[in-house]
Design a protein around this motif. Structure first.
Motif, PDB file in Angstrom:
ATOM      1  N   UNK A  99       0.835  -1.201   0.000  1.00  0.00           N
ATOM      2  CA  UNK A  99       0.000   0.000   0.000  1.00  0.00           C
ATOM      3  C   UNK A  99       0.866   1.246   0.000  1.00  0.00           C
ATOM      4  N   UNK A 100       0.241   2.364  -0.422  1.00  0.00           N
ATOM      5  CA  UNK A 100       0.927   3.642  -0.358  1.00  0.00           C
ATOM      6  C   UNK A 100       0.107   4.739  -0.996  1.00  0.00           C
ATOM      7  N   UNK A 101       0.751   5.883  -1.220  1.00  0.00           N
ATOM      8  CA  UNK A 101       0.096   7.030  -1.848  1.00  0.00           C
ATOM      9  C   UNK A 101       0.981   7.603  -2.937  1.00  0.00           C
ATOM     10  N   UNK A 102       0.354   8.334  -3.858  1.00  0.00           N
ATOM     11  CA  UNK A 102       1.088   9.031  -4.916  1.00  0.00           C
ATOM     12  C   UNK A 102       0.360  10.334  -5.228  1.00  0.00           C
ATOM     13  N   UNK A 103       1.103  11.424  -5.340  1.00  0.00           N
ATOM     14  CA  UNK A 103       0.537  12.749  -5.631  1.00  0.00           C
ATOM     15  C   UNK A 103       1.362  13.422  -6.719  1.00  0.00           C
ATOM     16  N   UNK A 104       0.669  14.186  -7.533  1.00  0.00           N
ATOM     17  CA  UNK A 104       1.365  15.026  -8.514  1.00  0.00           C
ATOM     18  C   UNK A 104       0.859  16.461  -8.343  1.00  0.00           C
ATOM     19  N   UNK A 105       1.064  16.982  -7.137  1.00  0.00           N
ATOM     20  CA  UNK A 105       0.539  18.290  -6.772  1.00  0.00           C
ATOM     21  C   UNK A 105       1.079  19.376  -7.709  1.00  0.00           C
ATOM     22  N   UNK A 106       0.148  20.100  -8.340  1.00  0.00           N
ATOM     23  CA  UNK A 106       0.540  21.177  -9.257  1.00  0.00           C
ATOM     24  C   UNK A 106       0.975  20.693 -10.609  1.00  0.00           C
TER      25      UNK A 106
ATOM     26  N   UNK B 245       0.510  17.649 -13.995  1.00  0.00           N
ATOM     27  CA  UNK B 245      -0.507  17.231 -14.950  1.00  0.00           C
ATOM     28  C   UNK B 245      -1.308  16.042 -14.446  1.00  0.00           C
ATOM     29  N   UNK B 246      -0.827  15.403 -13.358  1.00  0.00           N
ATOM     30  CA  UNK B 246      -1.558  14.292 -12.782  1.00  0.00           C
ATOM     31  C   UNK B 246      -0.987  12.938 -13.158  1.00  0.00           C
ATOM     32  N   UNK B 247      -1.448  11.938 -12.417  1.00  0.00           N
ATOM     33  CA  UNK B 247      -1.008  10.559 -12.622  1.00  0.00           C
ATOM     34  C   UNK B 247      -2.192   9.766 -13.151  1.00  0.00           C
ATOM     35  N   UNK B 248      -1.940   8.862 -14.077  1.00  0.00           N
ATOM     36  CA  UNK B 248      -2.988   8.000 -14.600  1.00  0.00           C
ATOM     37  C   UNK B 248      -3.569   7.166 -13.458  1.00  0.00           C
ATOM     38  N   UNK B 249      -4.896   7.147 -13.350  1.00  0.00           N
ATOM     39  CA  UNK B 249      -5.536   6.452 -12.226  1.00  0.00           C
ATOM     40  C   UNK B 249      -5.934   5.023 -12.558  1.00  0.00           C
TER      41      UNK B 249
ATOM     42  N   UNK C 185      -4.858   3.612  -9.149  1.00  0.00           N
ATOM     43  CA  UNK C 185      -4.766   4.698  -8.184  1.00  0.00           C
ATOM     44  C   UNK C 185      -6.162   5.202  -7.893  1.00  0.00           C
ATOM     45  N   UNK C 186      -6.564   5.153  -6.611  1.00  0.00           N
ATOM     46  CA  UNK C 186      -7.873   5.649  -6.192  1.00  0.00           C
ATOM     47  C   UNK C 186      -7.658   6.908  -5.367  1.00  0.00           C
TER      48      UNK C 186
END
Length: 340
Positions: A50-57, A59-63, A87-88
């Motif tokens: 488990x974990x998290x992923x962010x692309x703050x500011x 173009x975003x990450x494919x979900x 990615x949820x």
């Protein structure tokens, strides 16, 4: 964000304007791994990451799992192929990841890629599929009973584990555990820590000379690479004082009519802080200028035995009492004359 406007100017003076918005993103996503923590141990070969992923500011990450490696959150096991995860929101998970049937260490790597191809730093975690603690024995002293000692005492045995080993330590009288003084190759044949060939025979010597008389406890702890431990306890009673008494109750003076003489006596071990008790009483004879080997007599605190002498004047005999710590009290020589 950047707005770019394109203007077309006609000879008549009329204009047409088209505006496009573009985004410049050179920053990689931020990736966090919450499971596993580094050097975690699992009792099952199926494990949920488990974990998290962010692309703050950015173009975003494919979900969604797209089947490509151009974007999204990915993992790989033991340098295998990269595998995407859904990615949820900012959370990713992969349930029941199969670590394989063989116990041991596994390396998991994680990365996140945004829609422009910016890739995060790879996060690496080492974890262990480990069902059992180390195989740890102490077979040199090989007893939980109190062991008496007056001189240095060596302990030893074996320590092995399918996952490799982290440490072998000992603590004295509940003090700080230390790893010094062991004759043991913790790194195994390949000289790499935490690999399955780690371990083998070990030994460690207690410096009895530095200890006060009395009872001392030792705790040996073997730890494998998955942090599982086995503890072996030993108790040592230090006795540096010789036995207190060695008495011959049989009369040794005068001529004896038999070369086989029954001799009796008593022995005591009462001195010191931690007397260990009489272990045995022995005798030596000198009938022809040379002392015989020490020979055991029957009994301890009350002892007796038949001593073989020569039919002559000037037989010499001596006795010694040995306590359970190995300290000895030797009598003075007695002269016995035999005329059968």
């Amino acid at each position: 964000l950047w707005d770019v406007s394109f203007v077309a100017l006609a000879k008549s003076g009329l204009t047409t304007t088209e505006t496009r918005t573009s985004q410049i993103d050179t920053t990689a996503p931020a990736l966090t791994v919450t499971k596993p923590v580094n050097l975690e141990s699992s009792l099952s070969n199926l494990y949920t990451i488990e974990g998290t992923a962010r692309d703050t500011g950015g173009v975003g990450i494919e979900t969604d799992v797209t089947g490509t490696v151009a974007d999204g959150v990915e993992y790989r096991l033991d340098s295998g192929a990269w595998t995407q995860m859904a990615l949820s929101g900012i959370t990713w998970t992969r349930a029941n990841l199969d670590l394989g049937a063989t116990q041991g260490a596994h390396v998991l790597e994680f990365r996140a890629t945004d829609k422009l191809g910016n890739v995060s730093d790879i996060e690496t975690r080492t974890m262990f599929y480990d069902l059992l603690p180390p195989n740890f024995t102490e077979t040199t002293v090989n007893t939980t009973d109190t062991r008496f000692a007056s001189a240095n005492l060596t302990f030893g045995g074996s320590l092995t584990d399918t996952n490799g080993l982290e440490s072998l330590t000992v603590s004295l009288d509940g003090g700080v555990a230390v790893a010094t003084g062991f004759a043991f190759d913790l790194d195994g044949a390949d000289d790499a820590a935490k690999t399955p060939d780690d371990g083998g025979t070990w030994s460690w010597t207690l410096d009895v000379g530095s200890l006060a008389e009395g009872v001392h406890t030792l705790s040996f702890v073997g730890t494998d690479a998955a942090k599982k431990t086995v503890t072996i306890n030993r108790t040592v009673s230090v006795d540096k004082t010789v036995p207190s008494e060695l008495n011959v109750t049989t009369t040794l003076t005068g001529w004896k009519r038999d070369a086989s003489l029954l001799i009796q006596g008593t022995a005591k071990d009462l001195n010191g802080t931690s007397p260990s008790g009489i272990k045995k009483v022995q005798y030596q004879v000198n009938t022809a200028g040379t002392w015989s080997a020490w020979t055991d007599l029957n009994g301890t605190t009350n002892w007796s035995g038949t001593v073989a002498l020569a039919e002559k004047e000037g037989n010499l005999v001596r006795f010694r009492a040995e306590d359970n710590a190995g300290k000895e009290l030797v009598s003075s020589d007695s002269t016995l004359d035999v005329h059968a």
